[in-house]
Design a protein around this motif. Sequence first.
Motif, PDB file in Angstrom:
ATOM      1  N   SER A   1      74.078  40.720  54.462  1.00 18.93           N
ATOM      2  CA  SER A   1      73.339  40.918  55.707  1.00 18.93           C
ATOM      3  C   SER A   1      73.509  42.336  56.254  1.00 18.93           C
ATOM      4  O   SER A   1      72.566  42.929  56.786  1.00 18.93           O
ATOM      5  N   ASP A   2      74.718  42.902  56.116  1.00 19.08           N
ATOM      6  CA  ASP A   2      75.019  44.129  56.860  1.00 19.08           C
ATOM      7  C   ASP A   2      75.184  45.378  56.013  1.00 19.08           C
ATOM      8  O   ASP A   2      75.088  46.485  56.540  1.00 19.08           O
TER       9      ASP A   2
ATOM     10  N   ALA B   1      71.506  29.687  57.103  1.00 15.00           N
ATOM     11  CA  ALA B   1      71.547  30.470  58.353  1.00 15.00           C
ATOM     12  C   ALA B   1      70.947  31.856  58.139  1.00 15.00           C
ATOM     13  O   ALA B   1      70.258  32.401  59.024  1.00 15.00           O
ATOM     14  N   MET B   2      71.176  32.427  56.943  1.00 12.24           N
ATOM     15  CA  MET B   2      70.619  33.755  56.651  1.00 12.24           C
ATOM     16  C   MET B   2      69.091  33.728  56.600  1.00 12.24           C
ATOM     17  O   MET B   2      68.423  34.729  56.824  1.00 12.24           O
TER      18      MET B   2
ATOM     19  N   ASP C   1      67.344  35.042  59.510  1.00 12.19           N
ATOM     20  CA  ASP C   1      67.526  36.460  59.867  1.00 12.19           C
ATOM     21  C   ASP C   1      66.167  37.125  60.094  1.00 12.19           C
ATOM     22  O   ASP C   1      65.237  36.921  59.307  1.00 12.19           O
ATOM     23  N   PRO C   2      66.036  37.913  61.152  1.00 14.60           N
ATOM     24  CA  PRO C   2      64.728  38.543  61.423  1.00 14.60           C
ATOM     25  C   PRO C   2      64.359  39.605  60.387  1.00 14.60           C
ATOM     26  O   PRO C   2      63.176  39.976  60.280  1.00 14.60           O
ATOM     27  N   ARG C   3      65.340  40.095  59.645  1.00 14.65           N
ATOM     28  CA  ARG C   3      65.027  41.129  58.647  1.00 14.65           C
ATOM     29  C   ARG C   3      64.484  40.454  57.373  1.00 14.65           C
ATOM     30  O   ARG C   3      65.173  39.649  56.747  1.00 14.65           O
TER      31      ARG C   3
ATOM     32  N   ILE D   1      66.519  40.175  53.993  1.00 18.93           N
ATOM     33  CA  ILE D   1      67.649  39.235  53.989  1.00 18.93           C
ATOM     34  C   ILE D   1      67.139  37.792  53.900  1.00 18.93           C
ATOM     35  O   ILE D   1      67.654  36.971  53.142  1.00 18.93           O
ATOM     36  N   ALA D   2      66.119  37.501  54.672  1.00 17.50           N
ATOM     37  CA  ALA D   2      65.550  36.145  54.625  1.00 17.50           C
ATOM     38  C   ALA D   2      65.009  35.835  53.228  1.00 17.50           C
ATOM     39  O   ALA D   2      65.177  34.713  52.716  1.00 17.50           O
TER      40      ALA D   2
ATOM     41  N   ALA E   1      67.826  35.054  50.945  1.00 16.25           N
ATOM     42  CA  ALA E   1      68.363  33.719  51.262  1.00 16.25           C
ATOM     43  C   ALA E   1      67.481  32.638  50.626  1.00 16.25           C
ATOM     44  O   ALA E   1      67.986  31.669  50.041  1.00 16.25           O
TER      45      ALA E   1
ATOM     46  N   CYS F   1      78.039  36.734  52.412  1.00 10.00           N
ATOM     47  CA  CYS F   1      76.884  36.670  53.320  1.00 10.00           C
ATOM     48  C   CYS F   1      76.899  37.871  54.269  1.00 10.00           C
ATOM     49  O   CYS F   1      75.845  38.463  54.556  1.00 10.00           O
ATOM     50  N   THR F   2      78.070  38.212  54.748  1.00 13.83           N
ATOM     51  CA  THR F   2      78.177  39.360  55.651  1.00 13.83           C
ATOM     52  C   THR F   2      77.754  40.636  54.924  1.00 13.83           C
ATOM     53  O   THR F   2      76.995  41.460  55.453  1.00 13.83           O
TER      54      THR F   2
END
Lengths: 777, 273
Positions: free
Chosen positions: A69-70, A99-100, A103-105, A108-109, A112, A65-66
């Motif tokens: 996301s990153d 939870a992802m 994410d505002p991006r 990523i959303a 998910a 997930c990290t």
Amino acid sequence: MTVSRTFTLTTAEQARVEHIDQLVALGPSGVDELISTMSDPSWTVRRASVAALASLGDDSVGPLCTWLSDQRTEEHSIAAAVDALAASIGKSTTVAVMAMLADPRPAIAADAAQILGRRRATEACAILGKAISHVDDNVAVAAIEALGAIGGSAAIDELIAVMGHRNFFRTFPALQVLAKSGDPRAVAPLASLLDDETFCFEAVRALGRTGSAQAIPPLASLLPRSGDAIVRLIALALADLVTRAEWIGVAAQVVITMRECIGPSLVRFAAALRASDPEERAALAVVLGRIGDESVIPELARLLDDPELHTIATEAIQRIGELHDAAQIAALAVDAATRVAVLPIVNSRAAAASVRALLRDENGEVRARACEALARIGDSASVPQLFATLDDPNPRVALAATAAIQSLGVADTAKRVIAALQHGSPAVRRYALRIIAYMGFAEAYEPVSLAISDADPRIAELAVASLGAINDPRVDGLLAEIAVSPTPTLRAAAMRAAVNRLGENAGELLERGLADDFAWVRYYACQGLGRIGRANAVEQLIARLADATPHVRISAIEALAHLETAAAWQALCSVIRSGDPDERRAALISVGLRPGDAALPFLFEALKSTDVATRLIGLSGLARRPEDSALEHVAVAALDPVAEVRDAALSLLGERWDRAAAEALVDLALACDEEHPVHLTLSRPGACRIAAIAARLANVDDRRAPILASALARMHEGSATTTLFEALTLTNAAARRAAATTLIAMAVDGAYKAVTRVAREDPDLEVRRVCAALVAA
Amino acid sequence: MGEPALTPPLFAIFSDLIEKACGVHYDAGDRPILESKLSTHATELGFDSLLDYYYRLRYDDPGAVELHKLVEAILVHETYFFREYRQLVQLCDHYLTDLVRTRGRARVWSAACSTGEEPFTLAMLLEERGLLDHVEIVASDVSSDTIVRAKAGLHGKRALRDGHPPEVASRYLDAGAAGYAVVPRIRDAVKFATINLLDDASVRKLGRFDAILCRNVLIYFHDAQILKVLERLARSLEPGGLIAVGVSESLLRFGTSLVCEERGNAFFYRSGA
């Protein structure tokens, strides 16, 4: 010239895959390096990486997930990460991915949402529903598609709201999801799109996929539009609708509504057949088969020449014929292809005269099917004509006439068949002998004895074989004489006849046959000894296992199956791994016939064979065996990739009346997609299956409850319907919703009243809303 | 004696035997069709049991004579004149015409011609265009019985169906009470042979062709068998030659080296080599 479809690893790739295996063995400490392998240039290595990360479960979820996301370094790595999370066995995976979704991006959303859909994460439905109204179209579409993948009618309000906004990107996927939701509230918003040219086409098709009778009036409302195109489009939707309704178990109600709404336009649907493409013609045939009458049969008959449409057209013609005697008779007058199509369902005495006339049809298949139809109708008046048909030049027709005569069995058959033995045509004499062999007329002894001297060797053989069925004391003596005849084929026929005789004489005759020079005499002698269960012939049969002729050895194996002695068993076990596949299969059949669990290891091993026939034999050996392990193996075979094996396994499960088999069917139905034939097997009426479904309804989720409710509906049986009513009071809200939806669609007595009460009193708001919508519709 | 029954295991072993003999594959749904054909054939031979009959075929059939008779009895011979007519027209107008103009001659093979309606239709179209004397038409089928019937050029009434061009048909087919007779000029333009498409050596002996018609045949084969047959057909093509398959058939999923291309309004598969 062909592109290879196998993915052969290079040495370097093999080394990298092995390194991945080593990293998996390290557990959490290997995860970071494993993640780096997602960027491997080799697709095969990346697949290994995905599988490894998914198998690590919770240990890899956080780092994945990290990373997603990153880092998100390149597209194929992102795809690998999404795949790994979608397949992850971690308990924390769904929560972490949910939870992802916040994410505002958007990228990523959206990932998910896709992962949650592929995981069929029902617990994510609520937040996916909210994501439908996300400002970013990609996130919203991913959320809609995820809800579609999860199934059920979660977030129905949000999906309906999308219809109202008519956002181009969101409406198309949303209407597909709504169509499959099975929720009664889906029909109206889909119908509202019909007046919008942008969405009309897809809305029509989506209405078809609902399988709901409520979708038919909106579809019919488009018929005033001119031209064939709209008729063809509606036909496509209606064909889908019928298919879906059959699955739900409410086809009868759907057809009633179709007749009301579409029936007045029957002529247009029939006319549209001429200018349609194959898919449209298939759909039109489905519709015409459901709502048509004899007037459309000539148009449907034109499709019979098309190999792709032949089956659908045949079914349509048969459906119409099954409903109307007049249509059956009218269809018989169309052409040969239509007669071939309709004759298998002709069952009315009113059609008998028309069918009798077809015994002189120029088409052989029509004549054969006419014979079969006359037998089915029970038209004993046709027997004289059937005897005349024994002279038909087409063997298929003459054999069908033979079978019909045997089936009808009228008083003067013996007289006629004895007369037929004097017929000038050898073929007629042969068919007459077959009838005698089947019916065993005692008065036929003399003429059959004479027929043994017929110049035609096939007639002579059949005459000998027929003797076995004749109840006359002279038969045994005559067979003993023939058994030492210089003609080998007559000796073999005597062995075949002896099987049907009772008493010591037959056994002794067959035992003597084991030593005959002619292989087929020994073959039939073995076979006969097995069938009459002559236990004292075991040693002689075991000796035949070393016969120089393969089919004699096989016949000995089959015979030993019927003789339940220890020596016979030992002999069978010794040949079960023979080098000859036919010997192996014969031994397996024989072993399978033995009661007790000693046979099980052989049968289980057979189920793993690459040979389809061996797997089928293994399965048949497991039929009616009480052991749990036998049931488990049959259930696994129901997922076999080969249709014959799968169907045989399902057939065995369907024939069992115990709770364990019923529960195995329920498990399979809940695990398989809607096209799998297990659903048909589960919907065969039966107390054990109803009880198993009722028990499972108590704790099944929103996606699976309709599967079970539909199985009950497809039973079309009182106690199954009662179970649906009882499900309205279960503590499981998903079961109550599914039961209410199904009962209203079935339109059974009391359904409206019961669902109205649920709409008013149910403790669950969503159930009340669904029921209110059902009642209102 | 009732009719012999085809149980699922028997169906599996018979369908395997038949597929090895002629390539035709039977799916589970075809069991009733195969049962009807097999039981008729076995009963005519005097067998009450299909298993007995199977052992006869496996262990007591020198030269595979009975197996050949069985294959003859069960093959589908469903065809008719002008079937998928447009594709043949396009083949003539967009390929063979040019070929004859540039090279003077062309060779076409109808690879599973059944009773001959397809090659005869092609011959009619070529005659209409004045090309018949410049195109050699070879037609073959696995069934020797049907080849005998094809050579006779006599066809039943169902050999001509809706949608045919009546003016062409009337020029080359003489209608009679029993059906249609192909006129001698067309009948004699086709060379017939019995060829099993699974038999590599027989196929090679035919030589190379500019076009091969293999229409509504591959639907009866299993994928693995289709690939083998396609390989053989592709080897029998001249460079740039065409294969025509039925309108409901597609070779794209097999990933062959053949290139799908549209000529006129019809699709063909072109040899790249």
